[in-house]
Design a protein around this motif. Structure first.
Motif, PDB file in Angstrom:
ATOM      1  N   ALA A   1       0.801  -0.774   0.376  1.00 19.64           N
ATOM      2  CA  ALA A   1       0.069  -0.076   0.036  1.00 19.64           C
ATOM      3  C   ALA A   1       0.579   1.116  -0.373  1.00 19.64           C
ATOM      4  N   VAL A   2       1.852   1.167   0.767  1.00 24.54           N
ATOM      5  CA  VAL A   2       2.602   2.322   0.850  1.00 24.54           C
ATOM      6  C   VAL A   2       3.197   2.878  -0.337  1.00 24.54           C
ATOM      7  N   HIS A   3       4.044   2.063  -0.892  1.00 27.52           N
ATOM      8  CA  HIS A   3       4.566   2.013  -2.008  1.00 27.52           C
ATOM      9  C   HIS A   3       3.859   2.119  -3.411  1.00 27.52           C
ATOM     10  N   ALA A   4       2.472   1.202  -3.073  1.00 20.01           N
ATOM     11  CA  ALA A   4       1.960   2.431  -4.318  1.00 20.01           C
ATOM     12  C   ALA A   4       1.588   3.608  -4.110  1.00 20.01           C
ATOM     13  N   PHE A   5       1.636   4.599  -3.052  1.00 24.72           N
ATOM     14  CA  PHE A   5       1.809   5.813  -3.455  1.00 24.72           C
ATOM     15  C   PHE A   5       3.006   6.515  -3.617  1.00 24.72           C
ATOM     16  N   GLU A   6       3.604   6.239  -3.922  1.00 20.71           N
ATOM     17  CA  GLU A   6       5.501   6.435  -4.551  1.00 20.71           C
ATOM     18  C   GLU A   6       5.199   6.508  -6.142  1.00 20.71           C
ATOM     19  N   LEU A   7       4.049   5.127  -6.416  1.00 20.79           N
ATOM     20  CA  LEU A   7       4.281   5.327  -7.581  1.00 20.79           C
ATOM     21  C   LEU A   7       3.302   6.414  -8.786  1.00 20.79           C
ATOM     22  N   ASN A   8       2.416   6.495  -7.701  1.00 22.75           N
ATOM     23  CA  ASN A   8       1.260   7.443  -7.704  1.00 22.75           C
ATOM     24  C   ASN A   8       0.062   6.029  -8.498  1.00 22.75           C
ATOM     25  N   VAL A   9      -0.021   5.503  -8.212  1.00 29.67           N
ATOM     26  CA  VAL A   9      -1.325   4.474  -8.280  1.00 29.67           C
ATOM     27  C   VAL A   9      -2.626   4.958  -8.564  1.00 29.67           C
ATOM     28  N   HIS A  10      -3.474   5.331  -8.550  1.00 26.13           N
ATOM     29  CA  HIS A  10      -4.844   5.380  -8.473  1.00 26.13           C
ATOM     30  C   HIS A  10      -5.316   4.861  -7.174  1.00 26.13           C
ATOM     31  N   ASP A  11      -5.771   4.345  -7.284  1.00 30.92           N
ATOM     32  CA  ASP A  11      -6.059   2.913  -6.319  1.00 30.92           C
ATOM     33  C   ASP A  11      -5.744   1.846  -6.143  1.00 30.92           C
ATOM     34  N   TYR A  12      -6.119   1.274  -4.117  1.00 30.19           N
ATOM     35  CA  TYR A  12      -5.183  -0.158  -4.471  1.00 30.19           C
ATOM     36  C   TYR A  12      -6.790  -0.448  -3.141  1.00 30.19           C
ATOM     37  N   ILE A  13      -7.465  -1.370  -4.034  1.00 37.18           N
ATOM     38  CA  ILE A  13      -8.352  -2.130  -3.761  1.00 37.18           C
ATOM     39  C   ILE A  13      -8.293  -3.350  -3.282  1.00 37.18           C
ATOM     40  N   MET A  14      -8.245  -3.797  -2.186  1.00 36.37           N
ATOM     41  CA  MET A  14      -8.557  -5.351  -1.130  1.00 36.37           C
ATOM     42  C   MET A  14      -9.305  -6.789  -1.844  1.00 36.37           C
ATOM     43  N   LYS A  15      -8.876  -7.626  -1.823  1.00 36.55           N
ATOM     44  CA  LYS A  15     -10.012  -8.453  -2.511  1.00 36.55           C
ATOM     45  C   LYS A  15     -10.680  -8.851  -1.303  1.00 36.55           C
ATOM     46  N   PRO A  16     -11.624  -9.746  -1.247  1.00 40.72           N
ATOM     47  CA  PRO A  16     -12.503  -9.662  -2.041  1.00 40.72           C
ATOM     48  C   PRO A  16     -12.994  -8.342  -2.331  1.00 40.72           C
ATOM     49  N   TYR A  17     -13.708  -7.858  -3.413  1.00 38.99           N
ATOM     50  CA  TYR A  17     -14.142  -6.478  -3.309  1.00 38.99           C
ATOM     51  C   TYR A  17     -15.743  -6.456  -3.454  1.00 38.99           C
ATOM     52  N   THR A  18     -16.394  -5.663  -3.495  1.00 38.49           N
ATOM     53  CA  THR A  18     -17.846  -5.482  -4.417  1.00 38.49           C
ATOM     54  C   THR A  18     -17.477  -4.548  -5.563  1.00 38.49           C
ATOM     55  N   ARG A  19     -18.752  -4.769  -6.896  1.00 38.65           N
ATOM     56  CA  ARG A  19     -18.951  -4.478  -7.695  1.00 38.65           C
ATOM     57  C   ARG A  19     -18.852  -3.045  -7.604  1.00 38.65           C
ATOM     58  N   GLU A  20     -19.190  -1.955  -6.686  1.00 38.24           N
ATOM     59  CA  GLU A  20     -20.095  -0.877  -6.505  1.00 38.24           C
ATOM     60  C   GLU A  20     -18.750  -0.431  -5.682  1.00 38.24           C
ATOM     61  N   ARG A  21     -17.631  -1.110  -5.868  1.00 39.23           N
ATOM     62  CA  ARG A  21     -16.612  -0.546  -5.309  1.00 39.23           C
ATOM     63  C   ARG A  21     -15.280  -0.012  -5.895  1.00 39.23           C
ATOM     64  N   LEU A  22     -15.046  -1.182  -7.474  1.00 42.71           N
ATOM     65  CA  LEU A  22     -14.561  -0.984  -8.829  1.00 42.71           C
ATOM     66  C   LEU A  22     -14.495   0.309  -9.575  1.00 42.71           C
ATOM     67  N   ILE A  23     -16.201   0.726  -9.458  1.00 41.19           N
ATOM     68  CA  ILE A  23     -16.417   0.971 -10.474  1.00 41.19           C
ATOM     69  C   ILE A  23     -16.724   2.754  -9.734  1.00 41.19           C
ATOM     70  N   LYS A  24     -16.935   2.427  -8.482  1.00 39.20           N
ATOM     71  CA  LYS A  24     -17.265   4.033  -8.169  1.00 39.20           C
ATOM     72  C   LYS A  24     -15.091   4.474  -8.902  1.00 39.20           C
TER      73      LYS A  24
END
Length: 232
Positions: free
Chosen positions: A87-110
């Motif tokens: 998660a912290v490393h994702a910030f360094e790469l300017n990643v837009h989002d970090y979604i944990m599995k299992p996730y809902t349809r609404e979470r990804l669409i949002k």
């Protein structure tokens, strides 16, 4: 929006395809279980958004995102993963989002809709008017990198240089209601679009480094968690 999908687990890839294909205004350019195939598409800049698992054989999603970041490609990245350790490393790469599995349809669409909205209004609109003695200094909001309060004065760091004011951060925060600005610390407001990386400073705080300037800001662990949940 052109989207590429990569996940080495077929079940997870099919879930991604089903959700993403239902979003109006998107096109799935590729959906693959092989990260190397995704890499070839990325090199050709054939997508606007990559949605990727992180832990995959041979080439990881993190390595794909690192390539996008290091080559300054205009491709957004969403990680969809069962591993929270990046998660912290994702910030360094300017990643837009970090979604944990299992996730809902609404979470990804949002998350996808946030990128589409960001692309529709890619620049922050408006100006900030700073009174200094007999003058009024006009600052384009989109040019503000971060703001620091020190003692009785405040410094607004912009792309063209610093501007001093006696306005408090609370007063400036009221003028900067755009989603791009967050109060990262009691003494700082940052523009998330200029953030280059975060570096651990103490148990509950990080140093923020920005593109284009050497000056640094601070952010609390609480705000890091807030960014991860709501922005990236």
């Amino acid at each position: 929006m052109r989207i590429g999908l990569v996940d080495d687990r077929l079940m997870d890839l099919e879930k991604l395809k089903g959700i993403v294909s239902s979003v109006p205004g998107v096109e799935i350019v590729f959906a693959t279980q092989v990260a190397e195939e995704a890499y070839e598409h990325i090199k050709k800049k054939s997508v606007d958004l990559l949605i990727a698992d992180i832990e995959m054989p041979n080439l990881s999603g993190y390595e794909l995102a690192d390539m996008i970041h290091s080559h300054a490609l205009n491709i957004a990245v969403i990680f969809v993963t069962a591993n929270s350790g990046y998660a912290v490393h994702a910030f360094e790469l300017n990643v837009h989002d970090y979604i944990m599995k299992p996730y809902t349809r609404e979470r990804l669409i949002k998350s996808i809709e946030r990128i589409m909205e960001k692309n529709r209004s890619s620049e922050i609109a408006g100006r900030l008017y700073i009174k200094r003695k007999n003058d009024i200094h006009i600052i384009q909001k989109k040019d503000i990198i971060f703001i620091e309060r020190s003692g009785r004065s405040t410094t607004i760091y912009t792309k063209s240089g610093p501007v001093k004011t006696y306005l408090t951060l609370n007063e400036l925060e009221g003028e900067l209601r755009e989603r791009d600005f967050i109060r990262s610390h009691r003494s700082f407001i940052i523009n998330i679009h200029y953030v280059k990386n975060f570096s651990l400073y103490a148990k509950n705080s990080y140093v923020v480094m920005f593109d284009g300037i050497a000056e640094k800001a601070m952010i609390t662990k609480e705000k890091i968690d807030f960014l991860q949940e709501n922005y990236f």
